[in-house]
Design a protein around this motif. Structure first.
Motif, PDB file in Angstrom:
ATOM      1  N   VAL A  43     -39.486   0.472 -13.621  1.00  0.00           N
ATOM      2  CA  VAL A  43     -38.914   1.651 -14.125  1.00  0.00           C
ATOM      3  C   VAL A  43     -37.792   0.962 -14.975  1.00  0.00           C
ATOM      4  O   VAL A  43     -37.094  -0.005 -14.540  1.00  0.00           O
ATOM      5  CB  VAL A  43     -38.031   2.502 -12.953  1.00  0.00           C
ATOM      6  N   ILE A  44     -37.563   1.061 -16.284  1.00  0.00           N
ATOM      7  CA  ILE A  44     -36.654   0.314 -17.254  1.00  0.00           C
ATOM      8  C   ILE A  44     -35.577   1.366 -17.512  1.00  0.00           C
ATOM      9  O   ILE A  44     -35.789   2.285 -18.148  1.00  0.00           O
ATOM     10  CB  ILE A  44     -37.269  -0.204 -18.336  1.00  0.00           C
ATOM     11  N   LEU A  45     -34.486   0.906 -17.278  1.00  0.00           N
ATOM     12  CA  LEU A  45     -33.050   1.762 -17.498  1.00  0.00           C
ATOM     13  C   LEU A  45     -32.369   1.242 -18.677  1.00  0.00           C
ATOM     14  O   LEU A  45     -32.245  -0.279 -18.711  1.00  0.00           O
ATOM     15  CB  LEU A  45     -32.292   1.761 -16.492  1.00  0.00           C
ATOM     16  N   ALA A  46     -31.545   1.907 -19.638  1.00  0.00           N
ATOM     17  CA  ALA A  46     -30.748   1.200 -20.427  1.00  0.00           C
ATOM     18  C   ALA A  46     -29.751   2.412 -20.682  1.00  0.00           C
ATOM     19  O   ALA A  46     -29.890   3.599 -21.044  1.00  0.00           O
ATOM     20  CB  ALA A  46     -31.216   1.089 -21.726  1.00  0.00           C
ATOM     21  N   ARG A  47     -28.379   1.908 -20.302  1.00  0.00           N
ATOM     22  CA  ARG A  47     -27.175   2.709 -20.306  1.00  0.00           C
ATOM     23  C   ARG A  47     -27.331   4.019 -19.603  1.00  0.00           C
ATOM     24  O   ARG A  47     -27.036   5.078 -20.237  1.00  0.00           O
ATOM     25  CB  ARG A  47     -26.680   2.859 -21.729  1.00  0.00           C
ATOM     26  N   GLY A  48     -27.966   4.019 -18.286  1.00  0.00           N
ATOM     27  CA  GLY A  48     -28.399   5.303 -17.815  1.00  0.00           C
ATOM     28  C   GLY A  48     -29.226   6.302 -18.155  1.00  0.00           C
ATOM     29  O   GLY A  48     -29.484   7.294 -17.381  1.00  0.00           O
ATOM     30  N   ASP A  77     -30.062  12.578 -16.811  1.00  0.00           N
ATOM     31  CA  ASP A  77     -31.355  13.127 -16.655  1.00  0.00           C
ATOM     32  C   ASP A  77     -32.542  12.161 -16.067  1.00  0.00           C
ATOM     33  O   ASP A  77     -33.594  12.080 -16.820  1.00  0.00           O
ATOM     34  CB  ASP A  77     -31.838  13.979 -17.926  1.00  0.00           C
ATOM     35  N   MET A  78     -32.118  11.584 -15.303  1.00  0.00           N
ATOM     36  CA  MET A  78     -33.273  10.563 -14.838  1.00  0.00           C
ATOM     37  C   MET A  78     -34.337  10.908 -13.771  1.00  0.00           C
ATOM     38  O   MET A  78     -33.860  11.739 -12.827  1.00  0.00           O
ATOM     39  CB  MET A  78     -32.467   9.502 -13.804  1.00  0.00           C
ATOM     40  N   SER A  79     -35.456  10.980 -14.272  1.00  0.00           N
ATOM     41  CA  SER A  79     -36.872  11.501 -13.677  1.00  0.00           C
ATOM     42  C   SER A  79     -37.933  10.508 -13.403  1.00  0.00           C
ATOM     43  O   SER A  79     -38.277   9.795 -14.327  1.00  0.00           O
ATOM     44  CB  SER A  79     -37.210  12.563 -14.169  1.00  0.00           C
ATOM     45  N   TRP A  80     -38.112  10.006 -12.202  1.00  0.00           N
ATOM     46  CA  TRP A  80     -39.455   9.299 -11.761  1.00  0.00           C
ATOM     47  C   TRP A  80     -39.545   9.307 -10.319  1.00  0.00           C
ATOM     48  O   TRP A  80     -38.779   9.926  -9.487  1.00  0.00           O
ATOM     49  CB  TRP A  80     -39.205   7.698 -12.158  1.00  0.00           C
ATOM     50  N   GLN A  81     -40.870   8.848  -9.967  1.00  0.00           N
ATOM     51  CA  GLN A  81     -41.453   8.834  -8.466  1.00  0.00           C
ATOM     52  C   GLN A  81     -41.728   7.480  -8.291  1.00  0.00           C
ATOM     53  O   GLN A  81     -42.440   6.779  -8.867  1.00  0.00           O
ATOM     54  CB  GLN A  81     -42.649   9.701  -8.582  1.00  0.00           C
ATOM     55  N   LEU A  82     -41.662   7.421  -6.943  1.00  0.00           N
ATOM     56  CA  LEU A  82     -42.100   6.107  -6.194  1.00  0.00           C
ATOM     57  C   LEU A  82     -43.298   6.913  -5.197  1.00  0.00           C
ATOM     58  O   LEU A  82     -42.922   7.616  -4.353  1.00  0.00           O
ATOM     59  CB  LEU A  82     -41.094   5.352  -5.341  1.00  0.00           C
ATOM     60  N   GLN A  83     -44.467   6.088  -5.387  1.00  0.00           N
ATOM     61  CA  GLN A  83     -45.624   6.868  -4.444  1.00  0.00           C
ATOM     62  C   GLN A  83     -45.811   5.915  -3.161  1.00  0.00           C
ATOM     63  O   GLN A  83     -45.268   4.657  -3.261  1.00  0.00           O
ATOM     64  CB  GLN A  83     -46.850   6.708  -5.178  1.00  0.00           C
TER      65      GLN A  83
END
Ligand SMILES: Nc1ncnc2c1ncn2[C@@H]1O[C@H](COP(=O)(O)OP(=O)(O)OP(=O)(O)O)[C@@H](O)[C@H]1O
Length: 303
Positions: free
Chosen positions: A200-205, A22-28
Protein backbone atom coordinates in the motif's frame (compact mmCIF):
# COMPACT_ATOMS: atom_id res chain seq x y z
CA UNK A 1 -9.72 -15.95 2.37
CA UNK A 2 -11.05 -13.75 5.19
CA UNK A 3 -10.45 -10.04 5.62
CA UNK A 4 -8.31 -9.15 8.66
CA UNK A 5 -8.12 -5.38 8.26
CA UNK A 6 -10.46 -3.26 6.20
CA UNK A 7 -10.30 0.49 5.75
CA UNK A 8 -13.25 1.98 3.93
CA UNK A 9 -13.24 5.65 2.93
CA UNK A 10 -11.26 6.51 6.07
CA UNK A 11 -10.62 10.17 6.81
CA UNK A 12 -8.51 11.46 9.64
CA UNK A 13 -8.16 14.99 10.90
CA UNK A 14 -5.84 16.36 13.56
CA UNK A 15 -7.71 19.54 14.40
CA UNK A 16 -8.32 21.17 11.02
CA UNK A 17 -5.45 19.31 9.34
CA UNK A 18 -6.68 16.41 7.19
CA UNK A 19 -3.99 13.70 7.13
CA UNK A 20 -5.92 10.76 5.61
CA UNK A 21 -8.22 11.20 2.62
CA UNK A 22 -10.81 8.51 1.75
CA UNK A 23 -8.41 5.67 2.42
CA UNK A 24 -9.69 2.23 1.36
CA UNK A 25 -7.77 -1.05 1.31
CA UNK A 26 -7.94 -4.57 2.77
CA UNK A 27 -5.50 -6.99 4.34
CA UNK A 28 -6.47 -10.64 3.81
CA UNK A 29 -5.66 -13.42 6.31
CA UNK A 30 -2.15 -14.81 5.86
CA UNK A 31 -0.82 -11.84 3.91
CA UNK A 32 2.28 -9.74 4.57
CA UNK A 33 1.53 -6.17 3.54
CA UNK A 34 4.03 -3.34 3.22
CA UNK A 35 2.76 0.13 4.14
CA UNK A 36 4.94 2.70 2.39
CA UNK A 37 5.07 6.46 2.02
CA UNK A 38 7.25 9.52 2.55
CA UNK A 39 7.73 11.10 6.00
CA UNK A 40 4.39 12.47 7.07
CA UNK A 41 2.41 10.42 4.49
CA UNK A 42 0.09 8.99 7.16
CA UNK A 43 1.54 5.55 7.92
CA UNK A 44 1.76 5.99 11.71
CA UNK A 45 -1.72 7.50 11.77
CA UNK A 46 -2.99 4.43 9.88
CA UNK A 47 -1.22 2.11 12.33
CA UNK A 48 -2.67 4.01 15.31
CA UNK A 49 -6.17 3.64 13.83
CA UNK A 50 -5.69 -0.12 13.41
CA UNK A 51 -4.34 -0.40 16.97
CA UNK A 52 -7.42 1.45 18.22
CA UNK A 53 -5.27 4.21 19.76
CA UNK A 54 -7.20 6.90 17.88
CA UNK A 55 -10.63 6.89 16.29
CA UNK A 56 -11.11 7.81 12.65
CA UNK A 57 -12.85 11.09 11.84
CA UNK A 58 -14.81 9.44 9.02
CA UNK A 59 -15.26 6.11 7.25
CA UNK A 60 -14.83 2.61 8.68
CA UNK A 61 -11.91 0.71 10.21
CA UNK A 62 -12.66 -3.00 10.75
CA UNK A 63 -10.03 -5.15 12.43
CA UNK A 64 -10.42 -8.93 12.82
CA UNK A 65 -14.11 -8.57 12.16
CA UNK A 66 -14.68 -6.00 14.93
CA UNK A 67 -14.10 -2.43 15.95
CA UNK A 68 -10.45 -1.45 16.36
CA UNK A 69 -11.17 0.09 19.78
CA UNK A 70 -12.76 -3.14 21.10
CA UNK A 71 -10.56 -4.61 23.89
CA UNK A 72 -11.08 -8.16 22.57
CA UNK A 73 -9.84 -7.11 19.14
CA UNK A 74 -6.84 -5.28 20.59
CA UNK A 75 -5.78 -8.41 22.50
CA UNK A 76 -5.34 -10.18 19.18
CA UNK A 77 -2.92 -7.61 17.77
CA UNK A 78 0.84 -7.70 18.30
CA UNK A 79 2.83 -4.48 17.80
CA UNK A 80 6.54 -3.90 17.38
CA UNK A 81 7.16 -0.13 17.61
CA UNK A 82 10.06 1.48 15.78
CA UNK A 83 12.03 2.17 18.96
CA UNK A 84 11.11 -0.60 21.35
CA UNK A 85 12.48 0.19 24.82
CA UNK A 86 13.81 -2.42 27.23
CA UNK A 87 15.32 -2.22 30.71
CA UNK A 88 19.01 -2.79 29.97
CA UNK A 89 19.67 -4.57 33.28
CA UNK A 90 17.04 -7.27 32.70
CA UNK A 91 17.87 -10.47 30.85
CA UNK A 92 15.97 -11.45 27.71
CA UNK A 93 13.99 -13.98 29.74
CA UNK A 94 13.14 -11.43 32.46
CA UNK A 95 12.18 -8.87 29.80
CA UNK A 96 9.76 -11.18 28.07
CA UNK A 97 8.35 -12.36 31.41
CA UNK A 98 7.78 -8.70 32.32
CA UNK A 99 5.92 -8.03 29.05
CA UNK A 100 3.88 -11.24 29.55
CA UNK A 101 2.72 -9.92 32.95
CA UNK A 102 1.90 -6.49 31.48
CA UNK A 103 -0.15 -8.03 28.69
CA UNK A 104 -1.78 -10.67 30.88
CA UNK A 105 -0.32 -13.31 28.57
CA UNK A 106 0.33 -16.89 29.65
CA UNK A 107 3.88 -17.05 31.08
CA UNK A 108 4.37 -20.56 29.71
CA UNK A 109 4.87 -19.02 26.25
CA UNK A 110 8.05 -17.18 27.22
CA UNK A 111 10.61 -19.93 26.65
CA UNK A 112 8.93 -21.07 23.43
CA UNK A 113 8.93 -17.54 22.04
CA UNK A 114 12.59 -17.01 22.93
CA UNK A 115 13.35 -20.19 21.03
CA UNK A 116 11.19 -19.13 18.08
CA UNK A 117 13.17 -15.89 17.67
CA UNK A 118 16.53 -17.63 18.16
CA UNK A 119 17.35 -16.19 21.61
CA UNK A 120 17.39 -19.33 23.76
CA UNK A 121 21.17 -19.26 24.21
CA UNK A 122 21.10 -15.55 25.12
CA UNK A 123 17.97 -15.73 27.32
CA UNK A 124 20.03 -15.37 30.52
CA UNK A 125 22.14 -12.46 29.23
CA UNK A 126 21.29 -8.86 30.08
CA UNK A 127 19.59 -6.95 27.25
CA UNK A 128 22.31 -4.28 27.38
CA UNK A 129 24.69 -6.87 25.90
CA UNK A 130 22.34 -7.65 22.99
CA UNK A 131 23.11 -6.55 19.43
CA UNK A 132 20.52 -4.44 17.60
CA UNK A 133 19.41 -7.56 15.71
CA UNK A 134 18.92 -9.49 18.97
CA UNK A 135 16.95 -6.57 20.46
CA UNK A 136 14.66 -6.50 17.41
CA UNK A 137 14.10 -10.26 17.73
CA UNK A 138 13.28 -9.78 21.41
CA UNK A 139 10.89 -7.01 20.34
CA UNK A 140 9.27 -9.42 17.91
CA UNK A 141 8.91 -12.03 20.67
CA UNK A 142 7.21 -9.33 22.79
CA UNK A 143 4.81 -8.63 19.91
CA UNK A 144 4.06 -12.37 19.62
CA UNK A 145 2.97 -12.75 23.26
CA UNK A 146 -0.68 -13.79 23.55
CA UNK A 147 -0.44 -15.31 20.05
CA UNK A 148 -1.80 -12.39 18.00
CA UNK A 149 -3.61 -12.97 14.72
CA UNK A 150 -2.43 -9.63 13.38
CA UNK A 151 1.10 -8.24 13.68
CA UNK A 152 2.06 -4.61 13.07
CA UNK A 153 5.77 -4.01 12.64
CA UNK A 154 7.07 -0.45 12.42
CA UNK A 155 10.50 -0.25 10.75
CA UNK A 156 11.49 -3.71 12.04
CA UNK A 157 14.88 -3.74 10.30
CA UNK A 158 16.07 -0.18 10.87
CA UNK A 159 19.74 -0.24 11.91
CA UNK A 160 20.13 -3.95 11.14
CA UNK A 161 22.97 -5.25 8.99
CA UNK A 162 22.02 -7.17 5.78
CA UNK A 163 22.32 -10.63 7.37
CA UNK A 164 20.31 -9.66 10.47
CA UNK A 165 17.71 -8.11 8.12
CA UNK A 166 17.38 -11.32 6.12
CA UNK A 167 17.15 -13.37 9.34
CA UNK A 168 14.40 -11.14 10.71
CA UNK A 169 12.40 -11.25 7.46
CA UNK A 170 12.78 -15.05 7.31
CA UNK A 171 11.30 -15.20 10.79
CA UNK A 172 8.47 -12.89 9.74
CA UNK A 173 7.89 -15.12 6.68
CA UNK A 174 7.62 -18.17 8.98
CA UNK A 175 5.03 -16.36 11.10
CA UNK A 176 2.99 -15.67 7.96
CA UNK A 177 3.30 -19.35 6.95
CA UNK A 178 1.96 -20.28 10.40
CA UNK A 179 -1.11 -18.12 9.77
CA UNK A 180 -0.31 -14.61 11.04
CA UNK A 181 -1.33 -11.60 8.99
CA UNK A 182 1.33 -8.92 9.06
CA UNK A 183 1.65 -5.22 8.24
CA UNK A 184 5.17 -3.82 7.90
CA UNK A 185 5.96 -0.09 7.72
CA UNK A 186 9.40 0.47 6.28
CA UNK A 187 11.51 2.96 4.37
CA UNK A 188 14.04 0.23 3.53
CA UNK A 189 12.37 -1.01 0.38
CA UNK A 190 14.95 -3.43 -1.11
CA UNK A 191 15.06 -5.39 2.18
CA UNK A 192 11.32 -5.87 2.45
CA UNK A 193 10.58 -6.41 -1.26
CA UNK A 194 11.03 -10.20 -1.42
CA UNK A 195 8.77 -10.79 1.58
CA UNK A 196 5.60 -8.83 0.92
CA UNK A 197 2.44 -10.17 -0.73
CA UNK A 198 0.99 -6.72 -1.15
CA UNK A 199 2.02 -3.06 -0.98
CA UNK A 200 0.00 0.00 0.00
CA UNK A 201 1.65 3.25 -1.11
CA UNK A 202 0.58 6.54 0.49
CA UNK A 203 1.44 10.12 -0.40
CA UNK A 204 0.18 13.01 1.74
CA UNK A 205 -2.63 10.90 3.16
CA UNK A 206 -3.87 9.72 -0.25
CA UNK A 207 -3.78 6.09 -1.38
CA UNK A 208 -1.58 6.11 -4.47
CA UNK A 209 -1.46 2.38 -5.16
CA UNK A 210 -2.41 -0.99 -3.70
CA UNK A 211 -1.66 -4.49 -5.00
CA UNK A 212 0.98 -7.15 -5.33
CA UNK A 213 4.26 -6.26 -7.02
CA UNK A 214 3.20 -7.65 -10.38
CA UNK A 215 -0.04 -5.63 -10.31
CA UNK A 216 1.84 -2.48 -9.32
CA UNK A 217 4.40 -3.00 -12.08
CA UNK A 218 1.58 -3.34 -14.62
CA UNK A 219 -0.33 -0.35 -13.24
CA UNK A 220 2.78 1.82 -13.25
CA UNK A 221 3.77 0.62 -16.74
CA UNK A 222 7.44 0.88 -15.86
CA UNK A 223 10.03 -0.47 -18.32
CA UNK A 224 12.00 -3.66 -17.88
CA UNK A 225 15.79 -3.28 -18.06
CA UNK A 226 17.79 -5.86 -19.96
CA UNK A 227 21.55 -5.85 -19.44
CA UNK A 228 23.86 -7.67 -21.83
CA UNK A 229 27.57 -8.26 -21.83
CA UNK A 230 28.45 -8.36 -25.52
CA UNK A 231 28.46 -6.40 -28.78
CA UNK A 232 25.34 -4.29 -28.16
CA UNK A 233 26.63 -0.89 -29.36
CA UNK A 234 24.75 -0.96 -32.65
CA UNK A 235 21.68 -2.90 -31.44
CA UNK A 236 18.40 -1.44 -32.58
CA UNK A 237 14.79 -2.48 -32.13
CA UNK A 238 11.61 -0.47 -32.76
CA UNK A 239 10.44 -1.15 -29.15
CA UNK A 240 13.62 0.09 -27.48
CA UNK A 241 13.02 3.01 -25.08
CA UNK A 242 16.61 3.64 -24.06
CA UNK A 243 20.11 2.29 -24.59
CA UNK A 244 22.73 2.99 -21.93
CA UNK A 245 26.32 1.82 -22.45
CA UNK A 246 27.78 0.62 -19.10
CA UNK A 247 31.28 -0.26 -17.90
CA UNK A 248 33.21 -2.93 -19.82
CA UNK A 249 31.21 -4.51 -22.59
CA UNK A 250 27.89 -4.13 -20.77
CA UNK A 251 24.85 -2.35 -22.21
CA UNK A 252 21.48 -1.66 -20.62
CA UNK A 253 18.30 -1.55 -22.72
CA UNK A 254 14.97 -0.30 -21.36
CA UNK A 255 11.91 -1.81 -23.01
CA UNK A 256 8.16 -1.78 -22.26
CA UNK A 257 7.21 -4.92 -20.28
CA UNK A 258 5.11 -6.14 -23.21
CA UNK A 259 8.11 -5.94 -25.57
CA UNK A 260 10.47 -7.87 -23.31
CA UNK A 261 10.28 -11.20 -25.19
CA UNK A 262 10.60 -9.86 -28.77
CA UNK A 263 13.59 -7.70 -27.77
CA UNK A 264 15.18 -10.60 -25.87
CA UNK A 265 14.79 -12.86 -28.90
CA UNK A 266 16.71 -10.34 -31.02
CA UNK A 267 19.38 -9.79 -28.37
CA UNK A 268 19.97 -13.54 -28.04
CA UNK A 269 21.02 -13.60 -31.70
CA UNK A 270 24.15 -11.64 -30.66
CA UNK A 271 27.23 -13.52 -29.39
CA UNK A 272 26.60 -12.64 -25.70
CA UNK A 273 28.83 -13.36 -22.72
CA UNK A 274 26.04 -12.73 -20.20
CA UNK A 275 22.51 -11.35 -19.83
CA UNK A 276 20.46 -10.01 -16.89
CA UNK A 277 16.77 -9.11 -16.83
CA UNK A 278 15.69 -6.55 -14.23
CA UNK A 279 11.96 -6.02 -13.68
CA UNK A 280 11.00 -2.72 -11.98
CA UNK A 281 11.87 -2.96 -8.29
CA UNK A 282 9.67 -1.88 -5.39
CA UNK A 283 11.89 1.19 -5.15
CA UNK A 284 11.25 2.02 -8.86
CA UNK A 285 7.51 1.61 -8.28
CA UNK A 286 7.63 3.73 -5.11
CA UNK A 287 9.56 6.50 -6.90
CA UNK A 288 7.08 6.42 -9.78
CA UNK A 289 4.12 6.96 -7.43
CA UNK A 290 5.89 9.69 -5.43
CA UNK A 291 6.69 11.55 -8.67
CA UNK A 292 3.11 11.06 -9.89
CA UNK A 293 1.77 12.43 -6.59
CA UNK A 294 3.98 15.54 -6.91
CA UNK A 295 2.97 15.99 -10.55
CA UNK A 296 -0.73 16.03 -9.67
CA UNK A 297 -0.12 18.58 -6.95
CA UNK A 298 0.16 16.55 -3.77
CA UNK A 299 2.54 19.16 -2.46
CA UNK A 300 5.45 18.47 -0.18
CA UNK A 301 6.05 14.88 -1.22
CA UNK A 302 9.58 13.95 -0.29
CA UNK A 303 11.25 10.58 -0.13
N1 LIG B 1 -0.84 14.13 17.07
C1 LIG B 1 -0.77 14.86 15.96
N2 LIG B 1 -1.26 16.13 15.92
C2 LIG B 1 -1.20 16.87 14.78
N3 LIG B 1 -0.67 16.44 13.62
C3 LIG B 1 -0.16 15.19 13.60
C4 LIG B 1 -0.18 14.35 14.76
N4 LIG B 1 0.40 13.17 14.42
C5 LIG B 1 0.76 13.28 13.12
N5 LIG B 1 0.43 14.48 12.62
C6 LIG B 1 0.61 14.94 11.24
O1 LIG B 1 -0.08 14.00 10.42
C7 LIG B 1 0.62 13.77 9.22
C8 LIG B 1 0.86 12.29 9.06
O2 LIG B 1 1.76 11.89 10.08
P1 LIG B 1 2.18 10.36 10.31
O3 LIG B 1 3.00 10.33 11.56
O4 LIG B 1 0.98 9.51 10.25
O5 LIG B 1 3.12 10.12 9.02
P2 LIG B 1 4.16 8.92 8.73
O6 LIG B 1 3.87 8.48 7.35
O7 LIG B 1 4.08 7.90 9.79
O8 LIG B 1 5.56 9.65 8.79
P3 LIG B 1 7.03 9.09 9.22
O9 LIG B 1 7.49 8.19 8.09
O10 LIG B 1 7.83 10.35 9.30
O11 LIG B 1 6.88 8.38 10.52
C9 LIG B 1 1.87 14.62 9.27
O12 LIG B 1 1.61 15.83 8.59
C10 LIG B 1 2.05 14.87 10.76
O13 LIG B 1 2.72 16.10 10.98
Amino acid sequence: MSVVVELEQVQQFYGKLQVLHDMSWQLQAGEIMGLFGHNGAGKTTTVRLILGLIRQSGGKVRVLGGDASDAQVRQQIGFLPENVMFYPQLTGYETLSHFARLKGADHSQVLGLLEQVGLTAAAGERVKTYSKGMRQRLGLAQALLARPKLLLLDEPTVGLDPIATIELYRLIGQLRDEGSSIIICSHVLPGVEPYIDKAVILARGHLEAVGNLQQLREQAGLPVRIRINGPGAGFEHPQLLEHQPLAGDWHEFSVPAAAKLPVLQELLKLPLEDIEIRPPSLEDIYRFYMEKASAVGVAGVQQ
